[in-house]
Design an enzyme around this catalytic site. Structure first.
Site: not given
Length: 454
Positions: A181, A201, A214, A241, A256
């Site tokens: 971000d 990661t 975003k 990762f 999520e």
């Protein structure tokens, strides 16, 4: 002047519609809705609408902006023989061929999370040296507490000193969602827009932050209050990762994935319901010792579906012009919860929000008791919190009121109406909200307290 104009007899207003065409290196207005390509080198998608009244002339410019970005799943991203990190963002075959034939050194500026650098720093250095890259690596503590304009400006200072070509030398961000971000916002500000690449990661950033547009930093005690919608040139996803991520953060990312499952994909929900513990235990890696060789297949299937369903929702609404967004499920109350309880991870706060909303769905007659219990059991199996005392009725009501302010006066509440199906609702009575809250607390607070004691 030779113009053909439309005249409104009631308002005495003349209206002209102009196309923009390029002839011999310069742009010209051409009247009318259609332009022959025979008379122009190029016809722009942009238009100029002219309105002439007795008070003066006004021009309305319509200039479509198209962003093209790639989301690429790959393996062994840091293997020196894999050129994805350096060239995988390029979509023009001629440009790619030209770079490969050129003797010019490739330059890359990398911003990486400090903890990630401690693990992968030597490997990244080896990768760039093996590919003869002129590079600068900036390792920073990209935590939620440091997610500010101060850090974005620090990145910009270093980028400026390194002297990047803003068109051909993308900034690379390697880390979790906070890192992606901040770097995205910094890149959008440098020379008005410098391309950047995302390398997630953490599991959360793998299926969420990396695939959208975003960018942002926290401001005025609010999450991501400063930001822009600027997608990366590319996002490169490598599940390897995830093997160094702590178990709690795997669970955090699964929230999520579960969000997309509940909103859009029953099959993904059933996959998490059946194999959630395996995904936690194996950290989305191949594991032949306990679970057999299908671990990586299940992991790839889960992330693949989560990414595709997320892109389905984001691609046609990248700038959030449409405020009815299924991906907002779990994000109505969680921002406020995160601010009052910084010890919660993002996915944990999202799951507490989702858990309460499942009860709202049940009390609204949208879910059966069996569906509600299956969802809550799945959350518990993914080792996600389903209740917290800090999520008070007062906080819920304030969050929904704030939602009205920022969503055009409507609450726009995504709610599951089954397993893998959802709709947006603009009304939820106080009676339903309070009844759902009472049952939520009554049924889940005891188990939450028991988990805290154990």
């Amino acid at each position: 002047m030779g113009k053909v104009s439309l005249e409104d007899n009631d308002t005495n207003e003349k209206k002209n519609e102009f196309n923009l065409v390029r002839v011999k290196g310069t742009w010209k207005r051409k009247l009318g809705k259609k332009v022959s390509n025979d008379t122009a080198d190029c016809v722009s998608a942009a238009k100029i609408y002219e309105s002439i009244t007795e008070n003066g002339t006004s021009w309305t410019v319509v200039s479509p902006i198209v962003f093209t970005y790639k989301v690429t799943e790959t393996r062994n991203l840091l293997d020196p023989s894999n050129d994805t990190l350096l060239l995988g963002h390029i979509t023009d075959p001629k440009e790619l061929e030209g770079i490969k034939k050129s003797n010019k050194l490739i330059k890359r500026f990398v911003v990486i999370d400090q903890e990630v650098y401690e693990i992968y720093g030597p490997k990244i250095t080896e990768y760039f040296q093996a590919n003869n890259v002129l590079y600068k690596i900036l390792a920073l503590p990209t935590t939620e507490e440091n997610k500010s304009m101060t850090m974005a400006l620090k990145i910009l200072e270093e980028v400026n000193n390194f002297s990047l070509d803003r068109r051909t030398e993308p900034i690379i961000a390697i880390g979790g969602g906070v890192c992606l971000d901040i770097v995205g916002l910094a890149a959008s500000l440098y020379r008005r827009r410098t391309p950047y690449i995302r390398v997630p990661t953490t599991l959360l950033s793998y299926v969420d932050a990396s695939v959208g547009a975003k960018t942002g930093v926290n401001f005025a005690n609010c999450k991501n209050k400063l930001g822009a919608y600027i997608p990366p040139a590319a996002a490169f996803l490598d599940l390897s990762f995830i093997q160094t991520v702590p178990r709690r953060h795997i669970s955090n990312g699964l929230a999520e994935i579960l969000k997309m499952a509940l909103m859009k994909h029953r099959g993904l929900f059933e996959l998490l319901e059946t194999h959630g513990r395996m995904l936690l235990d194996t950290k989305f890696q191949a594991d032949n010792s306990v679970y057999g060789c299908n671990c990586l297949q299940v992991a790839s299937q889960a992330t693949h579906i989560a990414i595709v369903t997320m892109l389905e929702e984001l691609a046609p609404n990248l700038w959030e012009d449409d405020l009815n967004r299924l991906v907002d499920f779990g994000h109505l109350i969680s921002p406020a919860l995160e601010m009052v309880l910084p010890s919660l991870l993002h996915g944990e706060a999202v799951n507490i929000d989702m858990s309460y909303m499942v009860y709202v769905s049940k009390e609204s007659g949208l879910l059966t008791e069996d569906e509600k219990q299956r969802i809550i059991s799945c959350m518990v199996g993914l080792e996600l919190p389903v209740w917290h005392e800090a999520c008070t009725m007062e906080l819920i009501q304030k969050s929904l009121q704030d939602r009205l302010k920022h969503s055009g006066g409507l609450v726009r509440m995504p709610l599951p109406i089954g397993l893998g199906e959802a709709e947006i609702y603009n009304e939820a009575s106080c009676e339903i909200l309070h009844r759902a809250y009472a049952k939520w607390c009554d049924e889940l607070s005891v188990s939450a307290d028991r988990n805290c004691d154990s």
